[in-house]
Motif scaffolding. Structure first.
Motif, PDB file in Angstrom:
ATOM      1  N   TYR A  16      -8.592   3.204   0.983  1.00  0.00           N
ATOM      2  CA  TYR A  16      -7.871   2.249   1.836  1.00  0.00           C
ATOM      3  C   TYR A  16      -7.878   2.651   3.309  1.00  0.00           C
ATOM      4  O   TYR A  16      -7.619   1.812   4.174  1.00  0.00           O
ATOM      5  CB  TYR A  16      -6.428   2.091   1.356  1.00  0.00           C
TER       6      TYR A  16
ATOM      7  N   SER B  55     -11.699  -2.680  -0.090  1.00  0.00           N
ATOM      8  CA  SER B  55     -10.973  -1.503  -0.574  1.00  0.00           C
ATOM      9  C   SER B  55     -10.182  -1.822  -1.834  1.00  0.00           C
ATOM     10  O   SER B  55     -10.168  -1.043  -2.790  1.00  0.00           O
ATOM     11  CB  SER B  55     -10.023  -0.985   0.517  1.00  0.00           C
ATOM     12  N   HIS B  56      -9.536  -2.979  -1.823  1.00  0.00           N
ATOM     13  CA  HIS B  56      -8.738  -3.370  -2.988  1.00  0.00           C
ATOM     14  C   HIS B  56      -9.614  -3.562  -4.220  1.00  0.00           C
ATOM     15  O   HIS B  56      -9.260  -3.132  -5.328  1.00  0.00           O
ATOM     16  CB  HIS B  56      -7.966  -4.654  -2.683  1.00  0.00           C
TER      17      HIS B  56
ATOM     18  N   ILE C 164      -5.595 -11.236 -10.320  1.00  0.00           N
ATOM     19  CA  ILE C 164      -6.601 -10.757  -9.362  1.00  0.00           C
ATOM     20  C   ILE C 164      -7.795 -11.706  -9.314  1.00  0.00           C
ATOM     21  O   ILE C 164      -8.286 -12.052  -8.230  1.00  0.00           O
ATOM     22  CB  ILE C 164      -7.050  -9.329  -9.739  1.00  0.00           C
TER      23      ILE C 164
ATOM     24  N   ARG D 131      -3.361 -10.629  -0.430  1.00  0.00           N
ATOM     25  CA  ARG D 131      -4.609 -10.898   0.292  1.00  0.00           C
ATOM     26  C   ARG D 131      -4.995 -12.370   0.193  1.00  0.00           C
ATOM     27  O   ARG D 131      -5.539 -12.947   1.140  1.00  0.00           O
ATOM     28  CB  ARG D 131      -5.736 -10.023  -0.266  1.00  0.00           C
TER      29      ARG D 131
ATOM     30  N   CYS E 117     -10.759  -7.066   1.783  1.00  0.00           N
ATOM     31  CA  CYS E 117     -10.625  -7.070   0.324  1.00  0.00           C
ATOM     32  C   CYS E 117     -11.465  -5.985  -0.358  1.00  0.00           C
ATOM     33  O   CYS E 117     -11.259  -5.705  -1.541  1.00  0.00           O
ATOM     34  CB  CYS E 117     -11.041  -8.432  -0.237  1.00  0.00           C
TER      35      CYS E 117
ATOM     36  N   ASN F 241      -7.653   6.698  -3.926  1.00  0.00           N
ATOM     37  CA  ASN F 241      -7.064   5.457  -3.423  1.00  0.00           C
ATOM     38  C   ASN F 241      -6.715   5.500  -1.940  1.00  0.00           C
ATOM     39  O   ASN F 241      -7.112   4.597  -1.190  1.00  0.00           O
ATOM     40  CB  ASN F 241      -5.840   5.069  -4.253  1.00  0.00           C
TER      41      ASN F 241
ATOM     42  N   MET G  74      -0.989  -6.923  -4.769  1.00  0.00           N
ATOM     43  CA  MET G  74      -1.786  -6.769  -3.550  1.00  0.00           C
ATOM     44  C   MET G  74      -2.888  -7.828  -3.473  1.00  0.00           C
ATOM     45  O   MET G  74      -3.240  -8.285  -2.373  1.00  0.00           O
ATOM     46  CB  MET G  74      -2.372  -5.363  -3.497  1.00  0.00           C
ATOM     47  N   ALA G  75      -3.437  -8.223  -4.612  1.00  0.00           N
ATOM     48  CA  ALA G  75      -4.442  -9.286  -4.630  1.00  0.00           C
ATOM     49  C   ALA G  75      -3.819 -10.615  -4.208  1.00  0.00           C
ATOM     50  O   ALA G  75      -4.413 -11.381  -3.430  1.00  0.00           O
ATOM     51  CB  ALA G  75      -5.055  -9.409  -6.025  1.00  0.00           C
TER      52      ALA G  75
ATOM     53  N   LEU H 123      -1.427  -3.538  -8.077  1.00  0.00           N
ATOM     54  CA  LEU H 123      -2.764  -3.997  -7.700  1.00  0.00           C
ATOM     55  C   LEU H 123      -2.868  -5.517  -7.781  1.00  0.00           C
ATOM     56  O   LEU H 123      -3.535  -6.149  -6.948  1.00  0.00           O
ATOM     57  CB  LEU H 123      -3.816  -3.343  -8.599  1.00  0.00           C
TER      58      LEU H 123
ATOM     59  N   LEU I 264       0.829  -1.203   0.000  1.00  0.00           N
ATOM     60  CA  LEU I 264       0.000   0.000   0.000  1.00  0.00           C
ATOM     61  C   LEU I 264       0.868   1.259   0.000  1.00  0.00           C
ATOM     62  O   LEU I 264       0.533   2.257  -0.651  1.00  0.00           O
ATOM     63  CB  LEU I 264      -0.920   0.000   1.227  1.00  0.00           C
TER      64      LEU I 264
END
Length: 312
Positions: free
Chosen positions: A290, A243-244, A214, A122, A241, A286, A118-119, A115, A63
């Motif tokens: 978040y 916010s993402h 993703i 998670r 998840c 963004n 980040m997926a 992005l 982030l």
């Protein structure tokens, strides 16, 4: 095709967002406020993650890099646009235009890949919670970030090299508020077929690879969450998840609309609005997305404020 005696222009004239004199000052105030908010929120979030020990996790490391990308993204575009609102020079040097384009492409692909990273993070956190610290090591996190920036850099070099081969004999007026590919292609006197093919090919590759990563990550997340019996734990897993997913939807939807289509259907007014959305508004939204419902970020902010108050 360009004629043999065509010379490269030393400057381009940016058409700007609007030529209506009554709108110049109001728009300047609005976008100055947006830019200030973008810098304040993104740099503030980066600083908070750096100083708070409880945010020293892979999720917040990624982030932090996303916030850096958003702050840089906005800085590449907005200051020049603000200058034109107050009657400043609407010209930009050829070298400045090329550098703006290079930086823009670099940061766009960096955000796209971050992005996806980040997926994946998670997915590991929810599907393999006991092995999370073993899998998502500091070395792996750094390599994922470095790899994202490196691939984005190579892609930017490739597209900028294609731009440098174009000639601009008939006009140097860019009908946009920054040096983007579509308005530059419109005034090029060279063939842009190869450039369009390059953009479609690489854009499809990065967007598809990011989207597939993703999608697969969230398929595993959904399957794992459905096996959880506790409603509270299900909600907590999905809330990390939300916010993402919002950030992914905003970014991917706009980029697909803008770039995975031929330049022949370029529309000045429509594309300016879309460009404003992902170059100016998304970098501001963004960090708010978040942070808005993130209890850990709110708690870290409270701790930072309390520590500053105690120190004084």
């Amino acid at each position: 095709m360009a004629s043999g005696n065509c010379t490269t222009p030393t400057t381009f004239i940016l058409y700007g967002l609007t030529d209506n004199p009554r709108l110049q000052v109001p728009l300047f105030v609005v976008f100055l406020a947006i830019y200030a908010t973008t810098l304040l929120t993104n740099l503030g979030l980066m600083t908070l993650i750096s100083i708070d020990l409880q945010l020293q996790t892979p999720m917040y490391f990624f982030l932090q890099n996303l916030s850096f990308t958003d702050a840089a993204y906005s800085t590449v575009i907005t200051p020049k646009m603000l200058e034109t609102f107050l009657g400043g020079a609407k010209t930009i040097s050829y070298a400045g235009c090329v550098m703006q384009y290079f930086s823009f492409v670099l940061l766009t692909i960096s955000e796209c890949l971050l992005l996806a990273v980040m997926a994946y993070d998670r997915c590991v956190a929810i599907c393999k919670p006991l092995l999370y610290s073993v899998i998502m090591t500091k070395a792996l996190c750094w390599n994922l970030v470095r790899g994202s920036y490196f691939l984005a850099f190579l892609n930017s070099v490739l597209h900028t090299s294609g731009l440098l081969k174009l000639s601009f004999c008939s006009s140097n007026v860019v009908k946009h508020f920054f040096c983007d590919n579509s308005p530059l292609f419109q005034i090029s006197s060279s063939s842009i077929a190869l450039n369009e093919l390059l953009i479609f090919t690489t854009g499809s590759f990065f967007l598809m690879s990011s989207s597939i990563t993703i999608l697969i990550s969230y398929v595993f997340i959904i399957l794992t969450v459905l096996r959880i019996r506790s409603t509270e734990k299900k909600y907590k897993a999905f809330s990390t998840c939300t916010s993402h997913l919002m950030a992914v939807s905003l970014f991917h939807g706009t980029v697909v609309f803008m770039y995975l289509r031929p330049v022949s259907i370029f529309s000045l007014d429509r594309d300016k609005i879309a460009s404003l959305f992902y170059t100016v508004l998304i970098p501001m939204l963004n960090p708010l997305i978040y942070s808005w419902r993130n209890k850990e970020v709110k708690d870290a902010l409270h701790r930072a404020v309390a520590a500053k108050t105690w120190f004084h």
